[in-house]
Design an enzyme around this catalytic site. Structure first.
Site, PDB file in Angstrom:
ATOM      1  N   LYS B  81      27.783   5.371 144.194  1.00 34.42           N
ATOM      2  CA  LYS B  81      26.360   5.143 144.465  1.00 34.42           C
ATOM      3  C   LYS B  81      25.992   5.832 145.773  1.00 34.42           C
ATOM      4  O   LYS B  81      26.739   5.726 146.758  1.00 34.42           O
ATOM      5  CB  LYS B  81      26.102   3.634 144.556  1.00 34.42           C
ATOM      6  CG  LYS B  81      24.621   3.257 144.693  1.00 34.42           C
ATOM      7  CD  LYS B  81      24.442   1.743 144.759  1.00 34.42           C
ATOM      8  CE  LYS B  81      22.973   1.354 144.729  1.00 34.42           C
ATOM      9  NZ  LYS B  81      22.767  -0.118 144.792  1.00 34.42           N
ATOM     10  N   SER B 161      19.273  -1.705 141.404  1.00 34.43           N
ATOM     11  CA  SER B 161      19.138  -0.392 141.986  1.00 34.43           C
ATOM     12  C   SER B 161      20.302   0.563 141.641  1.00 34.43           C
ATOM     13  O   SER B 161      20.143   1.771 141.787  1.00 34.43           O
ATOM     14  CB  SER B 161      19.039  -0.518 143.502  1.00 34.43           C
ATOM     15  OG  SER B 161      20.250  -0.992 144.054  1.00 34.43           O
ATOM     16  N   SER B 185      21.528  -5.928 141.897  1.00 36.44           N
ATOM     17  CA  SER B 185      21.542  -4.468 141.723  1.00 36.44           C
ATOM     18  C   SER B 185      22.799  -3.898 141.085  1.00 36.44           C
ATOM     19  O   SER B 185      22.826  -2.722 140.738  1.00 36.44           O
ATOM     20  CB  SER B 185      21.333  -3.775 143.069  1.00 36.44           C
ATOM     21  OG  SER B 185      19.981  -3.758 143.403  1.00 36.44           O
TER      22      SER B 185
END
Lengths: 95, 496
Positions: B81, B161, B185
């Site tokens: 990420k 996210s 997330s």
């Protein structure tokens, strides 16, 4: 609590974010909706409850007061939008 | 010879065993994934691809395997990420304001993964500063979910996210990925993309070198296609780090080994407050199915009450923006990233932050600034911290009766790209089932349970006691086995 455009201007100034007149009006509406929804927390009885700032029970650790890192100014400055050797450069602050 | 598409469809555990048995090389495995990433660029799952790094790391893995020095994740290709700082590799946090930022250091979690032999494929797309549940707020564009509704080709959100991470794993572009979870997330995108994701206990993984959103809630965790794969990754990501004072000095158990213990005799809490009006019947049905599966596996369902669960979301939307407004003060156009000139220093700050932050980030920084400002601090921020104490207490009471808790992961399946964008509150409701675990600091896992009537994955959530990820993973694996979830997105060979 409803937030008016003047309050938006005040908090935007505190947060150092420039907002246009149009944005102020739109944000006043959006932030008011969010805050009014948040106010359902008033229903919860929290008399005598200590506020929680950390869910980790452990006491923050102490360490020896000695230098473990540093001396990397050049590497750090490589990411600066503007720098002169050894320093970050900013617009003139003091006349 | 194993074909590239066979390599990308392996589980992480399967790839590990195949590498050890020399059925294929780490370079072949890396190349297969690099090719899959190139072929799937329309999903926009990656902000930065690092194929050269991947091949170099894989070549080193092959050398180690040949020398008999393989490490636990030797040669395993992963997506990272783009909230984790990676030394010398652009790190954007999905924001315009970090343009050009190349960290001079490596986050502890990624450093742990590389030390274990893992291979970096690239930096995965995400909502800006991890603030969102749809990946729509990324400055680098939305991510598409590899799944589609049956007979409907319109693009769907992968959730957020950690949407790029979830899409990459579901689309067979990576064997696993790192995510971060502040309110859901990891778990919500895992559920939307039909994969497994676990947010460990607060303090289990170091936060050092992860771009901060809300420091008392943020935790890193793995995303993968099976519970076993998630367990393997978590074991390597976790561990005490003196550079994060909230990282806890506890030994990391062998999570993979713990899976063998099963769930017989475990007491599973079913919180009545999670029956929320307006939840689609198929989510409720999956939840009931999950309870039945665990009962069949020898666990005992117990009805419990978490009386303050309904206040978790508004509590979160005070605490998270407050901490974010403080954390994001560092983006000032001086030390890194974007600078937009102004007549004075203050004007430079204001111009930079106006141009550099997107609409949702601005909204949250302003809310946070407001609730922390003079006159409102007690009414909002302290009140929220007191309600948080109530939520923590609810879980403490519940875990005196049960060993784990089962709930739905999300209130819906993946929605259309661009939906829910005009109403921030509608978007916030995505986290209604996940956010309590962040407020209480507890581990939570999302595991696929089945498909919706429209053919989209639906997830179940397992919550556990602090530092008892092992039990959470065991329960997750029992659900995984019973569900037999083997559906795939059509783009990688699933039923259209």
């Amino acid at each position: 609590m409803a937030i008016d455009p003047e309050t938006v201007a005040h908090i935007a100034r505190l947060a150092r974010i420039k907002v246009t007149e149009d944005e102020k009006a739109a944000l006043a509406g959006e932030l008011s909706t969010i805050l009014q929804w948040i106010e359902q927390l008033d229903e919860v009885d929290t008399a005598g409850v200590e506020p929680v700032s950390s869910v980790v029970d452990a006491v923050l650790p102490w360490r020896e007061d000695r230098v473990t890192d540093g001396g990397q100014a050049e590497k750090v400055l490589r990411n600066a939008p503007e720098a002169v050797p050894g320093f970050f450069a900013v617009p003139k602050v003091v006349e | 010879m194993t074909t590239p598409s066979e390599l990308t469809h392996l589980t992480l555990a399967g790839a590990r065993d195949g590498l050890a048995a020399r059925r294929f090389s780490a370079v072949e495995l890396a190349d297969a994934h690099v090719a899959a990433i190139e072929a799937g660029r329309q999903l926009n799952a990656f902000i930065t691809e690092t194929p050269d790094q991947a091949r170099a790391m894989a070549a080193e893995s092959d050398r180690r395997i040949a020398a008999g020095e393989a490490r636990p994740l030797e040669g395993i290709p992963l997506a990272i990420k783009d909230l984790f700082c990676t030394e010398g590799v652009a790190t954007t946090a999905g924001s315009h304001i970090l343009d050009g930022f190349r960290p001079a250091y490596e986050s502890t979690v990624t450093a742990n993964l590389w030390r274990a032999g893992a291979v970096m494929l690239g930096k995965a797309n995400l909502d800006e500063f991890a603030m969102g549940s749809s990946n729509m707020t990324s400055y680098h564009g939305a991510v598409e979910n590899p799944w589609r509704r049956q007979g409907d080709n319109r693009p769907l959100t992968p959730g957020g996210s950690s949407g790029g991470s979830a899409a990459a794993v579901a689309a067979r572009m990576a064997l696993g990925a790192t995510g971060t979870d502040t309110g859901g997330s990891i778990r919500q995108p895992a559920a939307f993309c039909g994969i497994v994701g676990i947010k460990p206990t607060y303090g289990r993984c170091s936060r050092w070198g992860i771009v901060a959103f809300a420091s008392s809630l943020d935790q890193a965790g793995p995303m993968a296609r099976t519970v076993r794969d998630a367990a393997i990754l978590l074991g390597q990501m976790a561990g005490h780090d003196p550079k994060d004072s909230t990282s806890v000095p506890l030994p990391v158990p062998d999570f993979e080994k713990a899976l063998d213990e099963g769930v017989r005799g475990l007491r599973i809490g079913i919180p009545r407050e999670y029956r929320i009006e307006g939840t689609p019947p198929e989510i409720e049905a999956l939840w009931q199915q999950g309870i039945a599966w665990l009962k069949d596996a020898g666990a005992e369902p117990v009805e419990i009450s978490l009386p303050h669960a309904r206040y978790a979301l508004p509590t979160y939307y005070i605490i998270a923006p407050a901490e974010a407004s403080s954390n994001l003060a560092r983006y000032d156009g001086v030390r890194f990233g974007l600078r937009v000139p102004g007549g004075s220093l203050d004007e430079m700050y204001e111009n930079t932050r106006a141009a550099g932050f997107g609409a949702e980030v601005k909204r949250r920084v302003l809310i946070g600034t407001y609730v922390l400002s003079a006159g409102y601090y007690d009414a909002y921020y302290l009140k929220a911290q007191r309600v948080r104490a109530r939520i923590v207490e609810d879980f403490r009471n519940a875990f005196q009766q049960v060993d784990a808790i089962l709930t739905p992961a999300t209130p819906s399946a993946a929605f259309g790209l661009g939906e829910n964008m005009d109403d921030p509150l509608a978007m916030y409701l995505n986290d209604v089932f996940t956010v309590t675990a962040n407020l209480a600091g507890l581990p939570g896992l999302s595991v696929p349970g089945g498909l919706s009537a429209e053919g989209l994955p639906l997830g179940l959530q397992v919550l556990g006691r602090a530092f008892d990820e092992a039990t959470v993973l065991r329960v997750g694996q029992a659900i995984e086995r019973a569900a037999g979830f083997d559906a795939k997105p059509a783009m990688v060979g699933g039923a259209a």
